[in-house]
Write an enzyme that holds these catalytic residues in place. Structure first.
Site, PDB file in Angstrom:
ATOM      1  N   THR A 217       0.833  -1.360   0.046  1.00  0.00           N
ATOM      2  CA  THR A 217       0.248  -0.091  -0.044  1.00  0.00           C
ATOM      3  C   THR A 217       0.721   1.175  -0.055  1.00  0.00           C
ATOM      4  OG1 THR A 217      -0.195  -0.301   2.354  1.00  0.00           O
ATOM      5  CG2 THR A 217      -2.046  -0.915   0.871  1.00  0.00           C
TER       6      THR A 217
ATOM      7  N   LYS B 138       3.746  -6.904   4.154  1.00  0.00           N
ATOM      8  CA  LYS B 138       3.584  -5.443   3.864  1.00  0.00           C
ATOM      9  C   LYS B 138       3.234  -4.749   4.815  1.00  0.00           C
ATOM     10  CE  LYS B 138       0.378  -3.417   3.312  1.00  0.00           C
ATOM     11  NZ  LYS B 138      -0.511  -2.466   4.061  1.00  0.00           N
TER      12      LYS B 138
ATOM     13  N   THR C  42       1.763  -8.465  11.591  1.00  0.00           N
ATOM     14  CA  THR C  42       1.903  -7.171  10.730  1.00  0.00           C
ATOM     15  C   THR C  42       0.337  -6.961  10.201  1.00  0.00           C
ATOM     16  OG1 THR C  42       3.265  -5.733   9.468  1.00  0.00           O
ATOM     17  CG2 THR C  42       3.052  -7.826   8.852  1.00  0.00           C
TER      18      THR C  42
ATOM     19  N   GLU D  22       6.784   4.639   7.273  1.00  0.00           N
ATOM     20  CA  GLU D  22       6.426   5.968   6.413  1.00  0.00           C
ATOM     21  C   GLU D  22       7.144   6.992   6.983  1.00  0.00           C
ATOM     22  OE1 GLU D  22       1.624   4.611   5.692  1.00  0.00           O
ATOM     23  OE2 GLU D  22       2.243   5.984   7.371  1.00  0.00           O
TER      24      GLU D  22
ATOM     25  N   ASN E 279       0.264  10.388   5.819  1.00  0.00           N
ATOM     26  CA  ASN E 279      -0.843  10.179   6.491  1.00  0.00           C
ATOM     27  C   ASN E 279      -2.037  11.221   6.183  1.00  0.00           C
ATOM     28  OD1 ASN E 279      -0.682   7.249   7.970  1.00  0.00           O
ATOM     29  ND2 ASN E 279       1.347   8.375   8.203  1.00  0.00           N
TER      30      ASN E 279
ATOM     31  N   THR F  89      -6.380  10.866  -0.411  1.00  0.00           N
ATOM     32  CA  THR F  89      -6.498  11.746  -1.592  1.00  0.00           C
ATOM     33  C   THR F  89      -5.570  11.193  -2.736  1.00  0.00           C
ATOM     34  OG1 THR F  89      -4.677  13.241  -0.971  1.00  0.00           O
ATOM     35  CG2 THR F  89      -6.941  13.806  -0.083  1.00  0.00           C
TER      36      THR F  89
END
Length: 405
Positions: A152, A178, A189, A276, A400, A405
């Site tokens: 993702t 992932k 996870t 991230e 995040n 969007t």
């Protein structure tokens, strides 16, 4: 921005386990976002799932079906099918029923998995349309493609593979995972799939996946958030020409356990390295605890502190923040005069205050590294725990803030 995470290593095929990838266009047209995995008849599948009370519809179904024979695993990305109520359950079942019709197996033999945006209806029709292509793509050597298909916000695919020999037979353990955000697994996870061609009884396999997850996926954190969709599956196809492992003992079990634990650890740490916005890979060690839980409490207090994580991003050796986190971790009757704290090899605090030998330059040199170890010596007992985490960067907030969007 992945830290120390490069191209996928060689991922050895696992006899009796095939993977097929296709595009359903769930979130973006052309993106590979549906993965079908086929287990040879007679395979055993065990797993662990999220402890989040708002667990996703596919998690509920997977829990129910794990006790039976499993032939297929169906994964979609781009939509978590979480927070979707009864409609979510119906949609998850519908997707497995569509696959069951194409493969001539019972829908109860198919486990569904989803990851992506929470609260949106699952686009079942798109998934159904992609299933024939995924089935046509099935092959034992498609691990790398599947690792990309389950991503993702990940920037790189994640996988690991080990082989060992026993009585002249090569046994393989290969896995992919992932995850990059909403990571503090309370079992595994967001998604992890590890397969072996060893033959293992159901009880031993379940104990093995639980133990392996506890020492790997359950020791990582990026942001302290436990996902609604966490699932980690361990599949044993039984294709290796060796006796069935029916007890957690003996030479063969020991070799398999080592290989499984090694794969779990590598794919779990890869999630942290690809956190991230991460610019640092951070190991937090709590030694000398009176029990394992207080070691974990201290380590997680340090790893989850926004002040420490932002200092890590800034390469600022603000050691007072570490002392504060250790102090509020909730360890009963903590004697701070016995605690030593290290940044890498540098002692920054000792006996409740700044170490006499410490200089700001020493701390700054360690904090400038991409890989950093924070070690806390509690001086209370013989227990030790290690977890892995990241810094907190501007990019994490941006990713995040813009996720939908």
């Amino acid at each position: 921005m992945a830290v120390g995470l490069g191209p996928l290593p060689t991922l050895h095929p696992v006899p009796g386990f095939e993977l097929g990838i296709a595009s359903a266009g769930i979130k973006r047209v052309g993106r590979k976002d549906v993965v079908v995995m086929r287990c040879a008849e007679g395979s055993r599948v065990a797993g662990v799932t999220t402890t989040n009370a708002f667990c996703a519809a596919p998690v509920l179904i997977t829990r129910e079906r794990l006790a039976g024979e499993v032939r297929y695993l169906l994964t979609n990305t781009g939509n978590a099918n979480a927070g979707t109520g009864d409609d979510g359950l119906a949609n998850a079942k519908r997707s497995t029923e569509a696959l069951a019709q194409l493969t001539q197996v019972d829908a109860e033999q198919i486990l569904p998995f989803s990851t992506g945006v929470i609260g949106e209806p699952l686009p079942v029709a798109k998934i159904e349309a992609a299933l024939p292509a995924a089935l046509a793509d099935l092959a034992e050597d498609h691990w790398a493609q599947a690792a990309e298909g389950i991503m993702t916000t990940d920037t790189l695919p994640k996988g690991a593979s080990r082989q060992f020999e026993h009585d002249g037979v090569i046994v393989t353990v290969t896995g992919i995972s992932k995850g990059a955000g909403m990571i503090r697994p309370n079992m595994a996870t967001m998604l992890g799939y590890i397969a072996t061609d060893a033959k293992v009884s159901r009880d031993v396999l379940q104990a093995l996946v639980r133990d392996a997850a506890n020492k790997s996926f359950n020791r990582i954190t990026i942001d302290g958030d436990t996902s609604t969709n966490d699932c980690c599956m361990l599949i044993a196809t039984g294709q290796a020409k060796l006796p069935e492992i029916t007890a957690a003992s003996g030479e063969l079990f020991g070799k398999l356990k080592d290989a499984v634990f090694s794969v779990f650890m590598e794919v779990a740490q890869a999630i942290v390295r690809d956190g991230e916005g991460a610019t640092k890979f951070v190991t937090v060690i709590a030694n000398g605890g009176g029990n394992a839980q207080e070691c974990l409490d201290v380590a997680y207090a340090v790893a989850h502190s926004p002040l420490i994580k932002t200092a890590l991003f800034a390469s600022d050796p603000n050691w007072g923040r570490i002392l504060a986190a250790v102090g509020y971790a909730g360890v009963p009757e903590l004697d701070v005069s016995k605690i030593d704290v290290f940044l890498g090899e540098v002692c920054i605090a000792s006996q409740g205050g700044r170490a006499a030998s410490y200089t700001e330059a020493q701390g700054a040199e360690v904090m400038a590294r991409e890989e950093i170890t924070i070690r806390i010596e509690l001086g209370r007992g013989e227990f030790s725990e290690t977890i892995w985490t990241t810094d907190l960067s501007h990019e994490y907030v941006k990713i995040n803030a813009e996720y939908r969007t």
